[in-house]
Design a protein around this motif. Structure first.
Motif, PDB file in Angstrom:
ATOM      1  N   GLY A  79       0.812  -1.212   0.000  1.00 35.65           N
ATOM      2  CA  GLY A  79       0.000   0.000   0.000  1.00 35.65           C
ATOM      3  C   GLY A  79       0.845   1.261   0.000  1.00 35.65           C
ATOM      4  N   TYR A  81      -1.186   4.427  -0.968  1.00 31.42           N
ATOM      5  CA  TYR A  81      -2.012   5.274  -1.840  1.00 31.42           C
ATOM      6  C   TYR A  81      -1.410   5.413  -3.232  1.00 31.42           C
ATOM      7  CZ  TYR A  81      -5.581   6.701   1.562  1.00 31.42           C
ATOM      8  OH  TYR A  81      -6.643   6.728   2.437  1.00 31.42           O
ATOM      9  N   TRP A  82      -0.810   4.328  -3.733  1.00 27.50           N
ATOM     10  CA  TRP A  82      -0.272   4.245  -5.103  1.00 27.50           C
ATOM     11  C   TRP A  82       0.883   5.210  -5.348  1.00 27.50           C
ATOM     12  CZ3 TRP A  82      -5.555   5.526  -4.383  1.00 27.50           C
ATOM     13  CH2 TRP A  82      -6.449   4.456  -4.459  1.00 27.50           C
ATOM     14  N   ALA A 152      -3.895   0.713  -0.748  1.00 23.48           N
ATOM     15  CA  ALA A 152      -3.893   0.762  -2.211  1.00 23.48           C
ATOM     16  C   ALA A 152      -3.705  -0.625  -2.801  1.00 23.48           C
ATOM     17  CB  ALA A 152      -2.790   1.699  -2.704  1.00 23.48           C
ATOM     18  N   HIS A 155      -7.013  -2.280  -3.242  1.00 23.60           N
ATOM     19  CA  HIS A 155      -7.616  -1.860  -4.512  1.00 23.60           C
ATOM     20  C   HIS A 155      -7.037  -2.658  -5.671  1.00 23.60           C
ATOM     21  CE1 HIS A 155      -6.949   0.557  -8.215  1.00 23.60           C
ATOM     22  NE2 HIS A 155      -8.243   0.797  -8.102  1.00 23.60           N
ATOM     23  N   CYS A 181     -10.700   9.842  -3.816  1.00 22.87           N
ATOM     24  CA  CYS A 181      -9.264  10.120  -3.903  1.00 22.87           C
ATOM     25  C   CYS A 181      -8.964  11.164  -4.973  1.00 22.87           C
ATOM     26  CB  CYS A 181      -8.489   8.836  -4.186  1.00 22.87           C
ATOM     27  SG  CYS A 181      -8.731   7.552  -2.930  1.00 22.87           S
TER      28      CYS A 181
END
Length: 280
Positions: A79, A81-82, A152, A155, A181
């Motif tokens: 992870g 958040y990319w 992330a 996802h 986001c």
């Protein structure tokens, strides 16, 4: 009066609703602990590191073997958040799956803003295809493949569930509707358009067939993170797709990962159940 941008929240409120680091008082020390334990783990398991699955510098993966022939493979996506972190930081999380008779792969990927979120999704798909195509030459991926990831990575796990190569998923504290986001501070590096946010949202693109998934989250996580998992689960069930939720009492966005690292942790045992042919 501040403008409402998402589900009754202003921009400032939406920023806070997705700021996991500041929501958890000991997030920094916890991450430092992951780094320290992972450095030790990688030093003890130096074979099978940094295998290239694609052309970019971070298109590499690490493989760890449990020692059993044709063991199921647990493929983990980090992870951040990319836009931050790396596969190396999370190596210590292999301990739980390895102790439960699974081989483990950690998948790296290029971070935003160097590439778009759509490009990251495609990189992970290519890493999964590599595991099935080339993994057997390295003694892995000859049995069931469970894709997993945190935040992330949750996802990105969801984006692989319709692939023929994937047998099951374990998505941890993930994002399944990307639109918030786009509307908060995260988009400073993601540079999402409304069209791309929609295109990369698993909640909005439920396939006709899908591997089963367990959607795990901590009940002490930010409400928006909990809502994301619940909404995705409900949408999958409504579409007739196999889905289970795993709410873990009292755990936050960081402490939840203890349950993967520990042999008898709730996430490690969930992974082992998903790896069993009886769940196919």
């Amino acid at each position: 009066m501040s403008e409402i941008v998402w589900r009754g929240m202003t921009r400032a409120e939406l920023d806070k609703a997705y700021d996991n680091t500041n929501a958890v008082a000991d997030s920094g020390p916890r991450r430092d602990g992951w780094i320290e334990r992972s450095e030790r783990f990688r030093a003890l398991h130096a074979e099978g590191l940094d295998l290239a699955y694609g052309p970019r510098p971070r298109n590499k993966l690490d493989l760890y073997r449990c020692g059993s022939a044709k063991a199921p493979l647990f493929a983990f996506i980090h992870g951040g958040y990319w836009q931050r972190n790396s596969k190396e930081i999370f190596a210590c999380m292999a301990e739980g799956p390895l102790a439960n008779g699974m081989d483990v792969a950690f998948l790296g990927y290029t971070l935003a803003p160097e590439v778009t979120l759509s490009a990251i999704v495609e990189e992970i798909a290519e890493a999964v295809r590599w595991l099935r195509r080339d993994g057997p030459r390295h003694g892995v991926a000859q049995d069931r493949l469970v894709v997993s990831g945190w935040s992330a990575g949750g996802h990105l796990t969801a984006t692989t569930l319709a692939m023929d190569e994937v047998d099951a998923g374990l998505a941890i504290s993930g994002i399944y509707d990307v639109e918030p986001c786009r509307l908060n501070y995260l988009n400073e590096k993601l540079n999402l358009t409304a069209e791309e946010a929609a295109r990369t949202s698993p909640l909005l693109h439920l396939p006709k067939k899908s591997a089963p998934v367990v959607l795990a989250y901590g009940t002490a996580e930010l409400p928006e993170l909990q809502r994301q998992s619940i909404a995705y689960h409900e949408a999958r069930r409504a579409a007739g797709l196999p889905s289970d939720v795993l709410p873990l009492a009292g755990l936050n966005h960081f402490s939840i990962m203890d349950q993967l690292e520990a042999r008898d942790g709730a996430l490690a045992t969930a992974a082992a159940r998903l790896a069993s042919p009886s769940d196919s």
